[in-house]
Design a protein around this motif. Structure first.
Motif, PDB file in Angstrom:
ATOM      1  N   ALA A 163       0.823  -0.633  -0.089  1.00 32.60           N
ATOM      2  CA  ALA A 163      -0.127   0.200  -0.466  1.00 32.60           C
ATOM      3  C   ALA A 163       0.824   1.285   0.331  1.00 32.60           C
ATOM      4  N   VAL A 164       1.700   1.037   1.053  1.00 32.20           N
ATOM      5  CA  VAL A 164       2.361   2.005   1.093  1.00 32.20           C
ATOM      6  C   VAL A 164       3.410   3.020  -0.045  1.00 32.20           C
ATOM      7  N   THR A 165       3.996   1.516  -1.372  1.00 35.39           N
ATOM      8  CA  THR A 165       4.874   1.740  -2.185  1.00 35.39           C
ATOM      9  C   THR A 165       3.756   1.532  -3.380  1.00 35.39           C
ATOM     10  N   ARG A 166       2.462   2.096  -3.400  1.00 36.23           N
ATOM     11  CA  ARG A 166       1.505   2.474  -4.228  1.00 36.23           C
ATOM     12  C   ARG A 166       0.762   2.958  -3.742  1.00 36.23           C
ATOM     13  N   GLY A 167       0.889   4.226  -2.957  1.00 36.18           N
ATOM     14  CA  GLY A 167       0.631   5.303  -3.250  1.00 36.18           C
ATOM     15  C   GLY A 167      -0.412   5.462  -2.600  1.00 36.18           C
ATOM     16  N   VAL A 168      -1.343   4.360  -1.356  1.00 38.64           N
ATOM     17  CA  VAL A 168      -1.985   4.056  -1.001  1.00 38.64           C
ATOM     18  C   VAL A 168      -1.629   5.018  -0.093  1.00 38.64           C
ATOM     19  N   PHE A 169      -2.995   6.154   0.781  1.00 37.69           N
ATOM     20  CA  PHE A 169      -2.814   6.930   1.920  1.00 37.69           C
ATOM     21  C   PHE A 169      -4.297   7.000   3.011  1.00 37.69           C
ATOM     22  N   GLY A 170      -5.163   5.531   2.569  1.00 42.90           N
ATOM     23  CA  GLY A 170      -6.409   5.613   3.060  1.00 42.90           C
ATOM     24  C   GLY A 170      -7.254   5.066   2.923  1.00 42.90           C
ATOM     25  N   ALA A 171      -8.232   4.267   3.350  1.00 40.94           N
ATOM     26  CA  ALA A 171      -9.271   3.788   2.838  1.00 40.94           C
ATOM     27  C   ALA A 171     -11.063   3.968   2.411  1.00 40.94           C
ATOM     28  N   PRO A 172     -11.821   3.513   1.425  1.00 40.63           N
ATOM     29  CA  PRO A 172     -10.804   2.311   0.620  1.00 40.63           C
ATOM     30  C   PRO A 172     -10.665   3.108  -0.119  1.00 40.63           C
ATOM     31  N   PHE A 173      -9.643   2.084  -1.039  1.00 46.01           N
ATOM     32  CA  PHE A 173      -8.680   2.469  -1.965  1.00 46.01           C
ATOM     33  C   PHE A 173      -8.605   1.773  -3.229  1.00 46.01           C
ATOM     34  N   TYR A 174      -8.777   2.173  -4.412  1.00 40.35           N
ATOM     35  CA  TYR A 174      -9.326   1.066  -5.127  1.00 40.35           C
ATOM     36  C   TYR A 174      -7.988   1.347  -6.031  1.00 40.35           C
ATOM     37  N   ILE A 175      -7.145   0.122  -6.610  1.00 43.42           N
ATOM     38  CA  ILE A 175      -5.924   0.818  -7.903  1.00 43.42           C
ATOM     39  C   ILE A 175      -6.229  -0.605  -9.015  1.00 43.42           C
ATOM     40  N   THR A 176      -6.358   0.166 -10.635  1.00 40.67           N
ATOM     41  CA  THR A 176      -6.907  -0.392 -11.181  1.00 40.67           C
ATOM     42  C   THR A 176      -5.207  -1.384 -11.519  1.00 40.67           C
ATOM     43  N   ASP A 177      -5.473  -2.255 -12.888  1.00 38.62           N
ATOM     44  CA  ASP A 177      -3.933  -2.638 -13.319  1.00 38.62           C
ATOM     45  C   ASP A 177      -3.895  -1.998 -15.071  1.00 38.62           C
ATOM     46  N   ASP A 179      -3.043   1.157 -12.630  1.00 41.25           N
ATOM     47  CA  ASP A 179      -2.415   2.180 -11.762  1.00 41.25           C
ATOM     48  C   ASP A 179      -2.958   3.322 -11.453  1.00 41.25           C
ATOM     49  N   GLN A 180      -4.875   3.087 -12.427  1.00 41.93           N
ATOM     50  CA  GLN A 180      -6.028   4.447 -12.074  1.00 41.93           C
ATOM     51  C   GLN A 180      -5.955   4.052 -10.502  1.00 41.93           C
ATOM     52  N   ARG A 181      -5.942   5.181  -9.745  1.00 44.65           N
ATOM     53  CA  ARG A 181      -6.116   5.063  -8.146  1.00 44.65           C
ATOM     54  C   ARG A 181      -7.424   6.119  -7.543  1.00 44.65           C
ATOM     55  N   PHE A 182      -8.342   5.188  -7.071  1.00 46.78           N
ATOM     56  CA  PHE A 182      -9.508   6.226  -7.309  1.00 46.78           C
ATOM     57  C   PHE A 182     -10.087   5.783  -5.441  1.00 46.78           C
ATOM     58  N   TRP A 183      -9.713   6.900  -4.264  1.00 44.99           N
ATOM     59  CA  TRP A 183      -9.297   6.495  -3.180  1.00 44.99           C
ATOM     60  C   TRP A 183     -11.100   7.416  -3.064  1.00 44.99           C
ATOM     61  N   GLY A 184     -11.780   6.737  -1.522  1.00 47.99           N
ATOM     62  CA  GLY A 184     -13.472   6.481  -1.161  1.00 47.99           C
ATOM     63  C   GLY A 184     -14.226   6.032  -1.896  1.00 47.99           C
ATOM     64  N   GLN A 185     -15.129   5.513  -0.572  1.00 46.52           N
ATOM     65  CA  GLN A 185     -15.981   5.098  -1.157  1.00 46.52           C
ATOM     66  C   GLN A 185     -17.315   5.924  -2.340  1.00 46.52           C
ATOM     67  N   ASP A 186     -16.712   7.293  -2.053  1.00 49.75           N
ATOM     68  CA  ASP A 186     -17.726   8.050  -3.037  1.00 49.75           C
ATOM     69  C   ASP A 186     -16.681   8.094  -4.710  1.00 49.75           C
ATOM     70  N   ARG A 187     -15.667   7.236  -4.285  1.00 49.49           N
ATOM     71  CA  ARG A 187     -14.878   7.110  -5.902  1.00 49.49           C
ATOM     72  C   ARG A 187     -15.151   6.183  -7.369  1.00 49.49           C
ATOM     73  N   ILE A 188     -16.234   5.474  -6.340  1.00 52.50           N
ATOM     74  CA  ILE A 188     -16.617   4.342  -7.082  1.00 52.50           C
ATOM     75  C   ILE A 188     -17.652   4.464  -8.007  1.00 52.50           C
ATOM     76  N   GLU A 189     -18.230   5.142  -8.323  1.00 56.81           N
ATOM     77  CA  GLU A 189     -19.106   5.294  -9.742  1.00 56.81           C
ATOM     78  C   GLU A 189     -18.035   6.004 -10.416  1.00 56.81           C
ATOM     79  N   ASP A 190     -16.345   6.474 -10.245  1.00 52.81           N
ATOM     80  CA  ASP A 190     -15.363   7.145 -11.204  1.00 52.81           C
ATOM     81  C   ASP A 190     -15.006   6.015 -11.888  1.00 52.81           C
ATOM     82  N   LEU A 191     -14.949   4.617  -9.947  1.00 54.45           N
ATOM     83  CA  LEU A 191     -14.107   3.601 -11.013  1.00 54.45           C
ATOM     84  C   LEU A 191     -14.628   2.926 -11.950  1.00 54.45           C
ATOM     85  N   ASP A 192     -16.644   2.925 -11.454  1.00 54.12           N
ATOM     86  CA  ASP A 192     -16.851   2.185 -12.578  1.00 54.12           C
ATOM     87  C   ASP A 192     -16.966   3.060 -14.322  1.00 54.12           C
ATOM     88  N   LEU A 193     -16.749   4.493 -14.239  1.00 55.98           N
ATOM     89  CA  LEU A 193     -16.650   5.635 -15.757  1.00 55.98           C
ATOM     90  C   LEU A 193     -15.448   4.582 -16.279  1.00 55.98           C
TER      91      LEU A 193
END
Length: 199
Positions: A163-177, A179-193
């Motif tokens: 997590a530290v190596t890949r730029g994670v600093f909070g939860a929930p944190f989603y990283i795609t294959d 390397d697109q990073r999405f932080w927060g439950q309010d970013r799940i829609e952006d992950l979908d898009l």
């Protein structure tokens, strides 16, 4: 096929509020998910974050208001002062790691079940009976609570380093294959898009 690495803590209210929306997005796009529970307090300390107990009152007041608003919006009940928070997140995290390795149940349901136990049901997820109950409810063998503790501890520690190596600093944190990073439950829609090719 797309892949998502999901970094989270079973103690995080925002990961709780994510519900099972990650799993819905993953199903929609045929994406696989690897669940990576982390020690959130240590992660905060290593990435410049501040644990809630050390935050300025203004931040805590807004956090409380935001949690209530989000819980209403998402129709997920939340107790702002759960009876067993903070508690030791390691037993629940080890159980998730063991269940992921074993397979055969609903991992998303297990993860959400632990968080709901904290934030809605006033249960102590450090207790063996709670861990076993969550495993069973999600279709896993409850004895996974006893097996693979050493491997669970090793993976839990490795998840933190990753997590530290890949730029994670909070939860929930989603990283795609990709390397697109999405932080927060309010970013799940952006992950979908993003997975839809729209972002």
């Amino acid at each position: 096929m797309a892949h998502i690495d999901y970094f989270f803590s079973t103690l995080s209210p925002y990961a709780y509020l994510a519900g099972t929306r990650l799993e819905q997005v993953a199903d929609k796009h045929g994406a696989s998910v690897t669940y990576k529970p982390v020690d959130i307090a240590t992660l905060f300390g290593r990435t410049g974050g501040t644990p809630p107990k050390d935050r300025h009152p203004s931040r805590l007041e807004l956090r409380a208001q935001e949690l209530v608003r989000q819980s209403k919006k998402l129709e997920l009940p939340i107790n702002l002062k759960p009876a067993f928070w903070p508690t030791n997140a390691a037993p629940s995290s080890y159980a998730i790691i063991a269940a992921q390795a074993a397979g055969g149940g609903d991992l998303g349901k297990l993860v959400h079940g632990f968080m709901a136990a904290v934030w809605a049901d006033d249960k102590d997820i450090a207790q063996d009976d709670v861990v076993r109950g969550a495993l069973q409810d999600a279709g896993f063998d409850p004895s996974l609570a006893d097996s693979g503790l050493l491997a669970g501890a090793e993976t839990y520690a490795a998840n933190l380093e990753e997590a530290v190596t890949r730029g994670v600093f909070g939860a929930p944190f989603y990283i795609t294959d990709t390397d697109q990073r999405f932080w927060g439950q309010d970013r799940i829609e952006d992950l979908d898009l993003y997975l839809s090719g729209k972002l």
